[in-house]
Design a protein around this motif. Structure first.
Motif, PDB file in Angstrom:
ATOM      1  N   THR A 110     -10.572   6.703   1.106  1.00 26.21           N
ATOM      2  CA  THR A 110     -10.133   7.469  -0.058  1.00 26.21           C
ATOM      3  C   THR A 110     -11.152   7.446  -1.193  1.00 26.21           C
ATOM      4  O   THR A 110     -11.357   8.461  -1.867  1.00 26.21           O
ATOM      5  CB  THR A 110      -8.778   6.928  -0.557  1.00 26.21           C
ATOM      6  OG1 THR A 110      -7.824   6.988   0.513  1.00 26.21           O
ATOM      7  CG2 THR A 110      -8.270   7.738  -1.730  1.00 26.21           C
ATOM      8  N   ALA A 164      -0.139  -1.454  -6.580  1.00 26.21           N
ATOM      9  CA  ALA A 164      -1.369  -1.072  -5.889  1.00 26.21           C
ATOM     10  C   ALA A 164      -2.452  -2.129  -6.071  1.00 26.21           C
ATOM     11  O   ALA A 164      -3.213  -2.424  -5.138  1.00 26.21           O
ATOM     12  CB  ALA A 164      -1.860   0.282  -6.408  1.00 26.21           C
ATOM     13  N   THR A 221      -4.494  12.357   0.834  1.00 28.63           N
ATOM     14  CA  THR A 221      -3.160  11.773   0.744  1.00 28.63           C
ATOM     15  C   THR A 221      -2.292  12.240   1.906  1.00 28.63           C
ATOM     16  O   THR A 221      -1.512  11.463   2.464  1.00 28.63           O
ATOM     17  CB  THR A 221      -2.502  12.148  -0.593  1.00 28.63           C
ATOM     18  OG1 THR A 221      -3.296  11.643  -1.664  1.00 28.63           O
ATOM     19  CG2 THR A 221      -1.105  11.562  -0.702  1.00 28.63           C
ATOM     20  N   ARG A 270      -4.490  -4.486  -3.245  1.00 23.53           N
ATOM     21  CA  ARG A 270      -5.947  -4.695  -3.131  1.00 23.53           C
ATOM     22  C   ARG A 270      -6.280  -6.180  -3.094  1.00 23.53           C
ATOM     23  O   ARG A 270      -7.202  -6.602  -2.372  1.00 23.53           O
ATOM     24  CB  ARG A 270      -6.657  -3.993  -4.293  1.00 23.53           C
ATOM     25  CG  ARG A 270      -6.737  -2.483  -4.119  1.00 23.53           C
ATOM     26  CD  ARG A 270      -7.625  -1.851  -5.171  1.00 23.53           C
ATOM     27  NE  ARG A 270      -6.992  -1.825  -6.477  1.00 23.53           N
ATOM     28  CZ  ARG A 270      -6.240  -0.846  -6.930  1.00 23.53           C
ATOM     29  NH1 ARG A 270      -5.983   0.195  -6.162  1.00 23.53           N
ATOM     30  NH2 ARG A 270      -5.707  -0.889  -8.139  1.00 23.53           N
ATOM     31  N   SER A 323       6.924   3.487   0.280  1.00 23.15           N
ATOM     32  CA  SER A 323       6.476   4.861   0.087  1.00 23.15           C
ATOM     33  C   SER A 323       7.648   5.759  -0.294  1.00 23.15           C
ATOM     34  O   SER A 323       7.536   6.608  -1.200  1.00 23.15           O
ATOM     35  CB  SER A 323       5.814   5.378   1.369  1.00 23.15           C
ATOM     36  OG  SER A 323       5.410   6.720   1.218  1.00 23.15           O
ATOM     37  N   ARG A 349       1.145   3.905  -2.895  1.00 21.59           N
ATOM     38  CA  ARG A 349       0.114   4.910  -3.191  1.00 21.59           C
ATOM     39  C   ARG A 349       0.341   6.217  -2.459  1.00 21.59           C
ATOM     40  O   ARG A 349      -0.327   7.214  -2.733  1.00 21.59           O
ATOM     41  CB  ARG A 349      -1.264   4.364  -2.811  1.00 21.59           C
ATOM     42  CG  ARG A 349      -1.738   3.227  -3.687  1.00 21.59           C
ATOM     43  CD  ARG A 349      -2.996   2.596  -3.137  1.00 21.59           C
ATOM     44  NE  ARG A 349      -3.990   3.595  -2.770  1.00 21.59           N
ATOM     45  CZ  ARG A 349      -5.038   3.348  -1.978  1.00 21.59           C
ATOM     46  NH1 ARG A 349      -5.200   2.145  -1.468  1.00 21.59           N
ATOM     47  NH2 ARG A 349      -5.894   4.296  -1.704  1.00 21.59           N
ATOM     48  N   LEU A 360       0.820  -1.204   0.000  1.00 20.28           N
ATOM     49  CA  LEU A 360       0.000   0.000   0.000  1.00 20.28           C
ATOM     50  C   LEU A 360       0.860   1.263   0.000  1.00 20.28           C
ATOM     51  O   LEU A 360       0.422   2.331  -0.438  1.00 20.28           O
ATOM     52  CB  LEU A 360      -0.912  -0.011   1.234  1.00 20.28           C
ATOM     53  CG  LEU A 360      -2.050   1.014   1.318  1.00 20.28           C
ATOM     54  CD1 LEU A 360      -3.083   0.747   0.225  1.00 20.28           C
ATOM     55  CD2 LEU A 360      -2.699   0.958   2.687  1.00 20.28           C
ATOM     56  N   VAL A 386       3.547   1.139 -10.501  1.00 14.35           N
ATOM     57  CA  VAL A 386       2.750   1.635  -9.371  1.00 14.35           C
ATOM     58  C   VAL A 386       1.343   1.052  -9.411  1.00 14.35           C
ATOM     59  O   VAL A 386       0.805   0.589  -8.396  1.00 14.35           O
ATOM     60  CB  VAL A 386       2.685   3.180  -9.383  1.00 14.35           C
ATOM     61  CG1 VAL A 386       1.619   3.686  -8.395  1.00 14.35           C
ATOM     62  CG2 VAL A 386       4.044   3.773  -9.040  1.00 14.35           C
TER      63      VAL A 386
END
Length: 348
Positions: free
Chosen positions: A200, A288, A223, A292, A271, A86, A83, A284
């Motif tokens: 989000t 991501a 964010t 999920r 990150s 993101r 995660l 990316v």
């Protein structure tokens, strides 16, 4: 020693239930588009938990599947690490100083409100922590991350998720109306949505319903909140580690390191790499998407391991705390943004 053959059946069950949740979310969205209806966006998170709850509280989880179902915490940690791709720290700077100050205030206000309400209603301490973390940062993702970090019960996580999601669907209908009533600029409205709406997806949608520019500011503010997940979860993890052991311990640093959730370091590392541009746009998106998929299994596992009868023993208090707390946070952040709006640029 658990063999991979013992894990496969339960893992496939997690995948099936999680996939069913995703299909349900997409089917409802497609139905709304086909018939030009504005339907609440109930994320796969909740559907996967609901389907898991139905299975666990009706037919139960057969012994064949139990070892695999227990791997949901592993998928949780994998999902959290991935995660991190993101959360680009560079996006935070685009908001400006006043907006970032509002984000910092929101974190403190949300934690204070949820903690005070939780204690007033005598909720379990770890449930209070999950509600505070979820409402202050990024909703379900923060709750799931914190669950593993503070060793909270599945029932507490389920309660916190349900309570935090309560405002999400409502925000799509209520927030744009309130924004118009107060004549908020795109920047002010987007900032408010990013501060007050926890998940989000709902924050993005509620912002876009106002205007494209408002949607962009909502995502930036959201964010900025999301980027604090590692710090806040770390703080709570250290607090609960000390609570479990007590204040009188030797070699505190070694003890806290042993209790520290190492996957948070993975999240921060990914990150940082994403912020430094180490991944292409396609990479990316792929990472991501893998995150999920990992969460699909996690949420299914939360449902499969939650007992409704035990939840019922908590009664109505957690939901009241969640709903009242979310409304209070929305009201306080609205006042905060209106007060700060004269310092915000009218245009992008």
């Amino acid at each position: 020693m658990t063999s991979w053959k013992e894990v496969i059946p339960g893992t496939l069950l997690l995948a099936a239930i999680g996939f069913a949740g995703k299909v349900t979310e997409q089917s409802i969205a497609s139905f709304g588009r086909a018939y030009h209806l504005t339907l609440p966006n109930i994320e796969y998170v909740l559907w996967a938990i609901v389907f898991g709850l139905i299975v666990s509280n009706t037919i139960g989880v057969p012994a064949l599947f139990r070892r695999g179902v227990e791997t949901y915490e592993f998928w949780l940690k994998v999902g959290i690490v991935l995660l991190g791709v993101r959360f680009l720290l560079g996006d935070v700077a685009k908001l400006g100083g006043v907006s970032l100050a509002c984000v910092a205030l929101e974190l403190a206000v949300a934690i204070a409100i949820m903690t005070a309400l939780g204690r007033a209603f005598r909720l379990r301490p770890k449930l209070i922590s999950l509600l505070a973390i979820g409402s202050s940062i990024c909703g379900v993702s923060a709750i799931i991350a914190a669950k593993g970090a503070i060793d909270a019960d599945d029932e507490d996580a389920s309660y916190a998720i349900a309570a935090i999601l309560a405002l999400g669907a409502v925000s799509l209908f209520v927030f744009p109306v309130i924004g118009r009533v107060f004549g908020m600029t795109d920047h002010a409205y987007g900032l408010w949505v990013g501060l007050a709406v926890d998940n989000t997806a709902e924050a993005t949608a509620a912002g876009a319903l106002y205007s494209d520019a408002a949607g962009k500011f909502a995502v930036l503010a959201k964010t900025a909140r999301n980027a604090t997940i590692g710090i806040v979860v770390l703080g709570y993890a250290l607090y609960w580690a000390r609570q479990r052991q007590g204040a009188d311990i030797g070699r505190k640093g070694a003890f806290l390191w042993s209790k520290f959730p190492k996957f948070v370091l993975g999240f921060l590392a990914i990150s940082a790499l994403a912020t430094a541009g180490a991944f292409s746009t396609a990479e990316v998106a792929s990472i991501a998407n893998l995150s999920r998929w990992a969460f699909l299994l996690t949420f299914a596992g939360v449902g499969l391991r939650t007992n409704v009868r035990e939840l019922a023993q908590q009664g109505w208090r957690p939901f009241v705390v969640g709903v009242v707390g979310e409304v209070a946070i929305a009201a306080v952040t609205l006042a905060m943004v209106i007060a700060a709006s004269r310092f915000l640029p009218v245009t992008e």
